[in-house]
Every structure is written in structure tokens, then in C-alpha cells.
Design an enzyme around this catalytic site. Sequence first.
Site, PDB file in Angstrom:
ATOM      1  N   MET A 145       0.831  -1.208   0.000  1.00  0.00           N
ATOM      2  CA  MET A 145       0.000   0.000   0.000  1.00  0.00           C
ATOM      3  C   MET A 145       0.867   1.260   0.000  1.00  0.00           C
ATOM      4  O   MET A 145       0.857   2.022   0.940  1.00  0.00           O
ATOM      5  CB  MET A 145      -0.950  -0.032   1.205  1.00  0.00           C
ATOM      6  CG  MET A 145      -1.910  -1.206   1.159  1.00  0.00           C
ATOM      7  SD  MET A 145      -2.809  -1.436   2.702  1.00  0.00           S
ATOM      8  CE  MET A 145      -1.536  -2.162   3.752  1.00  0.00           C
ATOM      9  N   GLN A 167     -11.002   3.302   0.272  1.00  0.00           N
ATOM     10  CA  GLN A 167     -10.592   4.513   0.975  1.00  0.00           C
ATOM     11  C   GLN A 167     -11.417   5.710   0.525  1.00  0.00           C
ATOM     12  O   GLN A 167     -11.828   6.536   1.350  1.00  0.00           O
ATOM     13  CB  GLN A 167      -9.104   4.801   0.727  1.00  0.00           C
ATOM     14  CG  GLN A 167      -8.141   3.842   1.398  1.00  0.00           C
ATOM     15  CD  GLN A 167      -6.700   4.207   1.101  1.00  0.00           C
ATOM     16  OE1 GLN A 167      -6.395   4.785   0.055  1.00  0.00           O
ATOM     17  NE2 GLN A 167      -5.802   3.872   2.012  1.00  0.00           N
ATOM     18  N   THR A 185       2.555   1.483   5.851  1.00  0.00           N
ATOM     19  CA  THR A 185       1.798   2.587   5.276  1.00  0.00           C
ATOM     20  C   THR A 185       1.413   3.507   6.417  1.00  0.00           C
ATOM     21  O   THR A 185       1.222   3.041   7.540  1.00  0.00           O
ATOM     22  CB  THR A 185       0.537   2.087   4.546  1.00  0.00           C
ATOM     23  OG1 THR A 185      -0.353   3.196   4.315  1.00  0.00           O
ATOM     24  CG2 THR A 185      -0.204   1.047   5.343  1.00  0.00           C
ATOM     25  N   ASN A 186       1.304   4.795   6.137  1.00  0.00           N
ATOM     26  CA  ASN A 186       0.870   5.748   7.159  1.00  0.00           C
ATOM     27  C   ASN A 186      -0.644   5.803   7.270  1.00  0.00           C
ATOM     28  O   ASN A 186      -1.206   5.663   8.354  1.00  0.00           O
ATOM     29  CB  ASN A 186       1.409   7.147   6.839  1.00  0.00           C
ATOM     30  CG  ASN A 186       2.879   7.307   7.181  1.00  0.00           C
ATOM     31  OD1 ASN A 186       3.238   7.594   8.310  1.00  0.00           O
ATOM     32  ND2 ASN A 186       3.729   7.126   6.189  1.00  0.00           N
ATOM     33  N   THR A 187      -1.318   6.014   6.151  1.00  0.00           N
ATOM     34  CA  THR A 187      -2.766   6.233   6.162  1.00  0.00           C
ATOM     35  C   THR A 187      -3.523   5.119   6.861  1.00  0.00           C
ATOM     36  O   THR A 187      -4.441   5.368   7.655  1.00  0.00           O
ATOM     37  CB  THR A 187      -3.291   6.398   4.728  1.00  0.00           C
ATOM     38  OG1 THR A 187      -2.737   7.588   4.158  1.00  0.00           O
ATOM     39  CG2 THR A 187      -4.811   6.485   4.694  1.00  0.00           C
ATOM     40  N   CYS A 208       3.681   9.957   4.364  1.00  0.00           N
ATOM     41  CA  CYS A 208       3.242   8.952   3.391  1.00  0.00           C
ATOM     42  C   CYS A 208       4.505   8.217   2.985  1.00  0.00           C
ATOM     43  O   CYS A 208       5.527   8.852   2.708  1.00  0.00           O
ATOM     44  CB  CYS A 208       2.578   9.611   2.188  1.00  0.00           C
ATOM     45  SG  CYS A 208       2.228   8.458   0.843  1.00  0.00           S
ATOM     46  N   THR A 209       4.460   6.914   2.953  1.00  0.00           N
ATOM     47  CA  THR A 209       5.685   6.135   2.778  1.00  0.00           C
ATOM     48  C   THR A 209       6.277   6.251   1.376  1.00  0.00           C
ATOM     49  O   THR A 209       7.411   5.830   1.157  1.00  0.00           O
ATOM     50  CB  THR A 209       5.448   4.654   3.127  1.00  0.00           C
ATOM     51  OG1 THR A 209       4.312   4.166   2.395  1.00  0.00           O
ATOM     52  CG2 THR A 209       5.202   4.476   4.624  1.00  0.00           C
ATOM     53  N   GLU A 210       5.532   6.847   0.420  1.00  0.00           N
ATOM     54  CA  GLU A 210       6.075   7.047  -0.929  1.00  0.00           C
ATOM     55  C   GLU A 210       6.792   8.382  -1.101  1.00  0.00           C
ATOM     56  O   GLU A 210       7.525   8.566  -2.074  1.00  0.00           O
ATOM     57  CB  GLU A 210       4.963   6.957  -1.989  1.00  0.00           C
ATOM     58  CG  GLU A 210       4.464   5.563  -2.299  1.00  0.00           C
ATOM     59  CD  GLU A 210       3.456   5.085  -1.266  1.00  0.00           C
ATOM     60  OE1 GLU A 210       3.283   3.867  -1.133  1.00  0.00           O
ATOM     61  OE2 GLU A 210       2.833   5.935  -0.591  1.00  0.00           O
TER      62      GLU A 210
END
Length: 229
Positions: free
Chosen positions: A10, A52, A83-85, A196-198
Site C-alpha cells: 500500500m 478509501q 503505510t501511514n494512512t 506517506c511512505t512514498e
Amino acid sequence: MRTIGMIGGMSWESSAQYYALINRAVRDRLGSPHSARIVMESMDFGEVEPLQRPGDWDALGEMLAASARRLEAAGADFLILATNTMHKLADRIEAATRLDLLHICDPTAEAIRAAGCDRIALIGTAFTMEQAFYRERLEAAGLTIIVPEAEDRAEIHRVIYEELVAGLFLESSRAAYRAAIERLASRGAEGVVLGCTEIALLIGPADSARPLFDTAALHAEAAARRALG
């Protein structure tokens, strides 16, 4: 060495970074040819993102809980959610198994405090920037959180979902993120949480006059430390 149970996918772009970061941390600690013990469930973000958008968090919670149970059955000793969210649903994961969940906000807050920062900007998905679940976890560590103005929030979110999760890293988007960070700095931000991990795939220290706190890297390092005791 403890076995890390990782819920990923994710997106897989950032999950691949997690895998590399954790294994490098273990190798650096123990030496070559050591690597981490990891069991990973990579979810299909194409099934996650449509839930989401309308806010079907109950369905998403069930998906994460089921993933956590499978990782427990596979021999994980503790869990991380890459993932953060989706940490909005951390409580659903924690209730699903007897395993501890290493929350992404905790090593992030620790690093911010160690850097001597108090007033921190948060950028990430709209869910992470606008909802309380993430901000309140950082505030509980004594931090003051500021988020971008509405126009910047919308662009930061758009870039994540339309570009970063698809492996697209555009100079125009890097410039937009730099400008948003500059505006946050002008409002008193002493540092910026890449929530956000991206995002760290797009921008780095050279893009900001303020320190950046890469949640994926901090989380992965903390997971490696816990695995090694």
C-alpha cells in the site's frame, strides 16, 4: 532474531523500500551475509484504494485484521504496517491477534524529539493530514502539528495517488512539494514529517531547508532494532 510480520502493498513501491531498509539495517548490525526474518503479506492496493475513497473503513479494517491473523499463523513475532494512512485502523490490527503492532508514529516522534524539534509540519495523504488519528498520536508525544493549506493538501494528495503509487516521479511534482514545504517553514515548521511512505521516493534533504523525517525509513529501522532485540 524475531520474525517481523509486515502488512505491505500500500503501495508496493514503498513496501519494496521497507524490505530493503530492514535487511540493510540487520546486515549493518550483524554483518554480511545476515538478513532479516520477515513474513510479508502484500495487499492489492487496487482493492484498497476504492474503499478509501468513500471511507469504507470497516471493510478495510476487516482486510487488515485478516492479514494480521495470517501473519501470526505464519510465525510473525510482531507486526508492522508499511503505510501511514492505514494506521487509522491500527486498533483493528491490534485487536485481531496477540501480537504487538509497532506503530509508525512512535519512532517518528522519537526521532523528532531527538532532533530538538517541537513544531512539525505533516504532509501525506488527505486522510493523514486532515483526520485526527495521526496528528493526535504525534501530539501525545508533545509535538505541535501544522498541516498545509487546502490547495497544497489537495496537490500533495493528488501526486501520491496519481503518480507516486504508480512509480512516477515528476520534476513538476517535486517543485510543488518544495514550494509547499517552504510555505510550511514560513509558518514556523521546524521540520517536516513525510507522512506517506512514498514521499521519500520523490523528495529528500536537498529539497527542504528544514529537516525531513522519513517515516518509512524510521519505521523500518525501528522494526530491525526490535527484531534484533
